[in-house]
Scaffold this motif. Structure first.
Motif, PDB file in Angstrom:
ATOM      1  N   ALA A 131      41.579  48.706  34.327  1.00  0.00           N
ATOM      2  CA  ALA A 131      42.795  49.053  33.602  1.00  0.00           C
ATOM      3  C   ALA A 131      43.155  47.975  32.603  1.00  0.00           C
ATOM      4  O   ALA A 131      42.774  46.818  32.741  1.00  0.00           O
ATOM      5  CB  ALA A 131      43.953  49.238  34.582  1.00  0.00           C
ATOM      6  N   VAL A 132      43.880  48.396  31.584  1.00  0.00           N
ATOM      7  CA  VAL A 132      44.525  47.472  30.670  1.00  0.00           C
ATOM      8  C   VAL A 132      45.991  47.476  31.080  1.00  0.00           C
ATOM      9  O   VAL A 132      46.607  48.533  31.182  1.00  0.00           O
ATOM     10  CB  VAL A 132      44.388  47.921  29.197  1.00  0.00           C
ATOM     11  N   ILE A 133      46.519  46.292  31.363  1.00  0.00           N
ATOM     12  CA  ILE A 133      47.927  46.194  31.749  1.00  0.00           C
ATOM     13  C   ILE A 133      48.693  45.652  30.556  1.00  0.00           C
ATOM     14  O   ILE A 133      48.541  44.492  30.188  1.00  0.00           O
ATOM     15  CB  ILE A 133      48.110  45.294  32.978  1.00  0.00           C
ATOM     16  N   PHE A 134      49.488  46.527  29.950  1.00  0.00           N
ATOM     17  CA  PHE A 134      50.319  46.121  28.834  1.00  0.00           C
ATOM     18  C   PHE A 134      51.605  45.529  29.390  1.00  0.00           C
ATOM     19  O   PHE A 134      52.191  46.071  30.320  1.00  0.00           O
ATOM     20  CB  PHE A 134      50.658  47.319  27.933  1.00  0.00           C
ATOM     21  N   ILE A 135      52.036  44.425  28.802  1.00  0.00           N
ATOM     22  CA  ILE A 135      53.296  43.811  29.191  1.00  0.00           C
ATOM     23  C   ILE A 135      54.231  43.957  28.000  1.00  0.00           C
ATOM     24  O   ILE A 135      53.951  43.455  26.911  1.00  0.00           O
ATOM     25  CB  ILE A 135      53.105  42.334  29.579  1.00  0.00           C
ATOM     26  N   THR A 136      55.332  44.677  28.218  1.00  0.00           N
ATOM     27  CA  THR A 136      56.253  44.957  27.129  1.00  0.00           C
ATOM     28  C   THR A 136      57.152  43.752  26.870  1.00  0.00           C
ATOM     29  O   THR A 136      57.173  42.798  27.645  1.00  0.00           O
ATOM     30  CB  THR A 136      57.137  46.178  27.457  1.00  0.00           C
ATOM     31  N   LYS A 137      57.883  43.819  25.785  1.00  0.00           N
ATOM     32  CA  LYS A 137      58.797  42.735  25.426  1.00  0.00           C
ATOM     33  C   LYS A 137      59.903  42.573  26.460  1.00  0.00           C
ATOM     34  O   LYS A 137      60.489  41.515  26.574  1.00  0.00           O
ATOM     35  CB  LYS A 137      59.380  42.982  24.036  1.00  0.00           C
ATOM     36  N   ARG A 138      60.166  43.623  27.224  1.00  0.00           N
ATOM     37  CA  ARG A 138      61.168  43.552  28.291  1.00  0.00           C
ATOM     38  C   ARG A 138      60.571  43.111  29.624  1.00  0.00           C
ATOM     39  O   ARG A 138      61.262  43.011  30.622  1.00  0.00           O
ATOM     40  CB  ARG A 138      61.853  44.899  28.466  1.00  0.00           C
ATOM     41  N   GLY A 139      59.251  42.884  29.663  1.00  0.00           N
ATOM     42  CA  GLY A 139      58.602  42.419  30.883  1.00  0.00           C
ATOM     43  C   GLY A 139      58.046  43.516  31.774  1.00  0.00           C
ATOM     44  O   GLY A 139      57.543  43.241  32.858  1.00  0.00           O
ATOM     45  N   LEU A 140      58.119  44.753  31.347  1.00  0.00           N
ATOM     46  CA  LEU A 140      57.589  45.877  32.111  1.00  0.00           C
ATOM     47  C   LEU A 140      56.074  45.891  32.016  1.00  0.00           C
ATOM     48  O   LEU A 140      55.513  45.664  30.941  1.00  0.00           O
ATOM     49  CB  LEU A 140      58.164  47.193  31.557  1.00  0.00           C
ATOM     50  N   LYS A 141      55.399  46.131  33.144  1.00  0.00           N
ATOM     51  CA  LYS A 141      53.935  46.204  33.154  1.00  0.00           C
ATOM     52  C   LYS A 141      53.522  47.659  33.259  1.00  0.00           C
ATOM     53  O   LYS A 141      53.969  48.369  34.152  1.00  0.00           O
ATOM     54  CB  LYS A 141      53.375  45.407  34.329  1.00  0.00           C
ATOM     55  N   VAL A 142      52.665  48.064  32.317  1.00  0.00           N
ATOM     56  CA  VAL A 142      52.220  49.458  32.260  1.00  0.00           C
ATOM     57  C   VAL A 142      50.700  49.481  32.302  1.00  0.00           C
ATOM     58  O   VAL A 142      50.038  48.862  31.472  1.00  0.00           O
ATOM     59  CB  VAL A 142      52.726  50.144  30.968  1.00  0.00           C
ATOM     60  N   CYS A 143      50.136  50.185  33.277  1.00  0.00           N
ATOM     61  CA  CYS A 143      48.690  50.304  33.418  1.00  0.00           C
ATOM     62  C   CYS A 143      48.192  51.494  32.605  1.00  0.00           C
ATOM     63  O   CYS A 143      48.783  52.574  32.650  1.00  0.00           O
ATOM     64  CB  CYS A 143      48.319  50.510  34.885  1.00  0.00           C
ATOM     65  N   ALA A 144      47.093  51.271  31.888  1.00  0.00           N
ATOM     66  CA  ALA A 144      46.541  52.335  31.056  1.00  0.00           C
ATOM     67  C   ALA A 144      45.021  52.324  31.137  1.00  0.00           C
ATOM     68  O   ALA A 144      44.404  51.309  31.457  1.00  0.00           O
ATOM     69  CB  ALA A 144      46.993  52.157  29.613  1.00  0.00           C
ATOM     70  N   ASP A 145      44.429  53.475  30.823  1.00  0.00           N
ATOM     71  CA  ASP A 145      42.979  53.641  30.852  1.00  0.00           C
ATOM     72  C   ASP A 145      42.337  52.904  29.672  1.00  0.00           C
ATOM     73  O   ASP A 145      42.646  53.198  28.522  1.00  0.00           O
ATOM     74  CB  ASP A 145      42.647  55.134  30.770  1.00  0.00           C
ATOM     75  N   PRO A 146      41.462  51.929  29.953  1.00  0.00           N
ATOM     76  CA  PRO A 146      40.862  51.165  28.855  1.00  0.00           C
ATOM     77  C   PRO A 146      39.947  51.990  27.952  1.00  0.00           C
ATOM     78  O   PRO A 146      39.620  51.564  26.851  1.00  0.00           O
ATOM     79  CB  PRO A 146      40.079  50.060  29.573  1.00  0.00           C
ATOM     80  N   GLN A 147      39.552  53.181  28.379  1.00  0.00           N
ATOM     81  CA  GLN A 147      38.680  54.025  27.560  1.00  0.00           C
ATOM     82  C   GLN A 147      39.462  54.956  26.630  1.00  0.00           C
ATOM     83  O   GLN A 147      38.873  55.567  25.743  1.00  0.00           O
ATOM     84  CB  GLN A 147      37.755  54.862  28.460  1.00  0.00           C
ATOM     85  N   ALA A 148      40.774  55.064  26.822  1.00  0.00           N
ATOM     86  CA  ALA A 148      41.578  55.951  25.974  1.00  0.00           C
ATOM     87  C   ALA A 148      41.669  55.388  24.560  1.00  0.00           C
ATOM     88  O   ALA A 148      41.769  54.180  24.365  1.00  0.00           O
ATOM     89  CB  ALA A 148      42.978  56.117  26.574  1.00  0.00           C
ATOM     90  N   LYS A 149      41.626  56.279  23.574  1.00  0.00           N
ATOM     91  CA  LYS A 149      41.644  55.860  22.172  1.00  0.00           C
ATOM     92  C   LYS A 149      42.921  55.091  21.834  1.00  0.00           C
ATOM     93  O   LYS A 149      42.880  54.084  21.147  1.00  0.00           O
ATOM     94  CB  LYS A 149      41.504  57.068  21.249  1.00  0.00           C
ATOM     95  N   TRP A 150      44.076  55.571  22.317  1.00  0.00           N
ATOM     96  CA  TRP A 150      45.334  54.910  21.977  1.00  0.00           C
ATOM     97  C   TRP A 150      45.407  53.514  22.589  1.00  0.00           C
ATOM     98  O   TRP A 150      46.003  52.615  22.003  1.00  0.00           O
ATOM     99  CB  TRP A 150      46.539  55.753  22.382  1.00  0.00           C
ATOM    100  N   VAL A 151      44.757  53.317  23.753  1.00  0.00           N
ATOM    101  CA  VAL A 151      44.752  52.001  24.396  1.00  0.00           C
ATOM    102  C   VAL A 151      43.903  51.031  23.581  1.00  0.00           C
ATOM    103  O   VAL A 151      44.309  49.890  23.328  1.00  0.00           O
ATOM    104  CB  VAL A 151      44.243  52.109  25.852  1.00  0.00           C
TER     105      VAL A 151
END
Length: 114
Positions: A57-77
């Protein structure tokens, strides 16, 4: 006398419990149990990490500190990772090319005698 002993034992137990908790924090380990399919706006992403293992997974950390897991193969990721990388390179380049006080040229002449 008994209430005093009972209170003393209660305080000792409470102190032992509090002292045991100090320094025993487990470092925050990000484990993804599911991946989001909803696109995350790039302007809200501060940074990211890539986690390998049973669930990549790619874990995005937002400016507010929220961690969001996403599929590393997805185009938007992939596009979001590129965007975050390019932003960090741009900031890095700006910091490196910005002249410091020692790099400014001066019009002061220095005469050496020997």
């Amino acid at each position: 006398m008994r209430p005093l002993i009972l209170a003393f034992l209660g305080i000792c137990c409470l102190a032992a419990h509090v002292v045991e908790g100090v320094g025993s924090e487990v470092p925050d380990k990000s484990i993804c149990v599911s991946l989001t399919t909803q696109r995350l706006p790039v302007n809200r992403i501060k940074t990211y990490t890539i986690k390998e293992g049973s669930m990549k997974a790619v874990i995005f950390i937002t400016k507010r500190g929220l961690k969001v897991c996403a599929d590393p193969q997805a185009k938007w990721v992939k596009a979001a990772v590129k965007s975050v990388d390019s932003k960090s390179k741009t900031k890095s380049n700006l910091l490196q090319t910005k002249p410091t006080g020692a790099q400014h040229s001066t019009n002061t002449a220095v005469t050496l005698t020997g």
